[in-house]
Design an enzyme around this catalytic site. Structure first.
Site, PDB file in Angstrom:
ATOM      1  CG  MET A  99       8.368  23.958  -0.414  1.00  0.00           C
ATOM      2  SD  MET A  99       7.201  24.894  -1.407  1.00  0.00           S
ATOM      3  CE  MET A  99       6.123  25.568  -0.184  1.00  0.00           C
ATOM      4  CE1 TYR A 129      12.036  32.297   3.812  1.00  0.00           C
ATOM      5  CE2 TYR A 129      12.170  29.903   3.661  1.00  0.00           C
ATOM      6  CZ  TYR A 129      11.925  31.130   3.069  1.00  0.00           C
ATOM      7  OH  TYR A 129      11.580  31.198   1.755  1.00  0.00           O
ATOM      8  CE  LYS A 156      -0.354  -0.401   5.022  1.00  0.00           C
ATOM      9  NZ  LYS A 156      -1.149  -1.000   6.103  1.00  0.00           N
ATOM     10  NE  ARG A 200      -6.835   0.054  11.747  1.00  0.00           N
ATOM     11  CZ  ARG A 200      -5.651  -0.025  11.153  1.00  0.00           C
ATOM     12  NH1 ARG A 200      -4.871   1.038  11.061  1.00  0.00           N
ATOM     13  NH2 ARG A 200      -5.228  -1.161  10.642  1.00  0.00           N
TER      14      ARG A 200
HETATM   15  C1  LIG Z   1      -0.344  -2.043   6.686  1.00  0.00           C
HETATM   16  C2  LIG Z   1      -0.868  -3.311   7.207  1.00  0.00           C
HETATM   17  C3  LIG Z   1       0.008  -4.380   7.495  1.00  0.00           C
HETATM   18  C4  LIG Z   1       1.505  -4.280   7.390  1.00  0.00           C
HETATM   19  O1  LIG Z   1       2.031  -3.818   8.633  1.00  0.00           O
HETATM   20  P1  LIG Z   1       3.595  -3.668   8.892  1.00  0.00           P
HETATM   21  O2  LIG Z   1       3.686  -3.214  10.298  1.00  0.00           O
HETATM   22  O3  LIG Z   1       4.086  -2.641   7.921  1.00  0.00           O
HETATM   23  O4  LIG Z   1       4.223  -4.985   8.642  1.00  0.00           O
HETATM   24  C5  LIG Z   1      -0.553  -5.579   7.884  1.00  0.00           C
HETATM   25  N1  LIG Z   1      -1.904  -5.716   8.016  1.00  0.00           N
HETATM   26  C6  LIG Z   1      -2.752  -4.698   7.787  1.00  0.00           C
HETATM   27  C7  LIG Z   1      -4.226  -4.908   7.961  1.00  0.00           C
HETATM   28  C8  LIG Z   1      -2.271  -3.478   7.376  1.00  0.00           C
HETATM   29  O5  LIG Z   1      -3.128  -2.471   7.153  1.00  0.00           O
END
Ligand SMILES: *Cc1c(COP(=O)(O)O)cnc(C)c1O
Length: 383
Positions: A313, A265, A38, A136
């Site tokens: 920046m 700055y 992701k 969550r």
């Molecule tokens: C992002 C995510 C992971 C990966 O977690 P890491 O700590 O980066 O290994 C695993 N499971 C879910 C549901 C996630 O959203």
């Protein structure tokens, strides 16, 4: 071709593959590996990262967004792709079209997916998410007696996985992880008692993989450890992980300043001696955190030099008074190794009060990712 500024991220595809194979070795042959890619592979560039992991043997892929799943299919990924986040109403058709696997923790969403599948004359595979203590996403365990019969009645949906998520796996001394495993084992029994036969049962992220035995699970979901960013905690000592990312630039300007000059700055840095200051073309718009003002360090000629004054920046200034032979065009390492010195993502994260994940993800789109040690020496501006 347009020549970009010398600020870039280098991604070491051999290190990436090594980290993946280490995870595979750790979990053993009876456990599948879902590679989490992701957020543009945690900022590493999914266009090259995903094919390397697929070739190394990733069994499934995980993304947060439907859009990211579609992108993986466009890249030619054939493995199952699990959307770890939400599928939002209106996206059901894309789930079907690209054969993506949603994670379900909401009955409204389940009904919408079932209807879309029915209209298409198809079925949709999904993984059921249960909240065993993260608070969550996921159905609360006590709701399962109500939820499971409903899911059973949705004939166009097919449960292929059952999952939960750990809240404190990076703190192995805490008892919650054990309790989550226990609760998950109960959930597996309950789900099976309703006649479901999910082939995957999974709960562990990277820290979960390296902190305890994976009882009752047959799949893991590593993200950060693929990228060499798992830090802290008394993890498995046999574990050897390599950094994948280097963030580099070059000296663009050098100037001599007398003692008593304020720079950048706010004049938050004032020279205390006759000084030499280097300007580096990187700033907070590139993901060089502004909290590194007056406390970041970079490597030049394999030695550390401090950030002087406010991070801008597009620029940082470095006090190179103690470096005699510095030249315009010299390489500057913001993150990663130069000779015997290394600036780790963990060091950087500690300074800005964050975690390695955010350091990686914050490196912005305008920084080109350059892939090294790959099957082909490919360059790409983003992706
Ligand atoms: C992002 C995510 C992971 C990966 O977690 P890491 O700590 O980066 O290994 C695993 N499971 C879910 C549901 C996630 O959203």
């Amino acid at each position: 071709m347009l020549v970009p500024r010398p600020t870039r991220v280098e991604i070491d595809l051999v290190a990436l593959r090594h980290n993946f194979l280490e995870i595979q070795r750790t979990v053993g042959a009876d456990c599948d590996v879902l590679a989490v890619v992701k957020a543009n592979a945690y900022g590493h560039g999914v266009s090259h990262v995903a094919p390397i992991l697929a070739a190394a043997g990733a069994d499934l892929f995980g993304v947060a967004l439907l859009e990211e799943g579609v992108e993986l299919r466009r890249l030619g990924i054939k493995q199952p792709i699990i959307i770890l986040g939400s599928v939002f109403h209106g996206q059901e058709v894309e789930v079907l079209q690209h054969q993506l696997t949603p994670v379900l923790y909401d009955l409204t969403c389940a009904h919408q997916l079932d209807r879309a599948a029915s209209e298409a004359g198809r079925t949709i595979d999904y993984h059921l998410k249960v909240d065993t203590g993260m608070g969550r996403l996921g159905f609360r365990v006590k709701l399962l007696d109500e939820v499971l019969p409903v899911l059973k009645s949705l004939k166009n949906l097919n449960m292929t996985g059952l999952m939960s998520h750990l809240a404190v796996a990076d703190e192995p001394e805490r008892s919650l992880t054990g309790l989550q495993y226990q609760a998950f084992a109960g959930v597996v029994d309950k789900v099976e008692s309703f006649g479901f036969t999910p082939c995957y049962r999974h709960i562990a992220n990277s820290a979960g993989i390296y902190s305890r035995k994976l009882t009752g699970c047959n799949m893991v979901r590593p993200g950060i450890s693929l990228y060499g960013g798992l830090t802290g905690g008394p993890f498995d000592p046999s574990f050897s992980q390599q950094p994948v990312m280097r963030f580099v630039s070059q000296v663009a300007q050098l100037k001599e300043l007398p003692a008593g000059e304020g720079i950048s700055y706010g004049h938050r840095f004032v020279t205390s001696r006759d000084s030499k200051v280097a300007a580096i073309p990187v700033g907070y718009a590139d993901g060089y955190n502004r909290l590194l003002t007056n406390c970041g360090e970079v490597l030049i000629h394999g030695q550390r030099f401090p950030v002087a004054g406010t991070v801008c920046m597009d620029w940082i200034l470095i006090d190179v008074t103690d470096l005699a032979d510095v030249q315009i065009g010299d390489d500057v390492t913001l993150l990663g190794r130069d000779g015997d010195e290394i600036i780790t993502a963990e060091e950087w994260a500690d300074k800005v009060g964050s975690i390695t994940y955010e350091v990686f993800c914050n490196i912005s789109k305008r920084v080109p990712r350059v892939f090294v040690n790959g099957p082909t020496q490919a360059h790409c501006l983003q992706g």
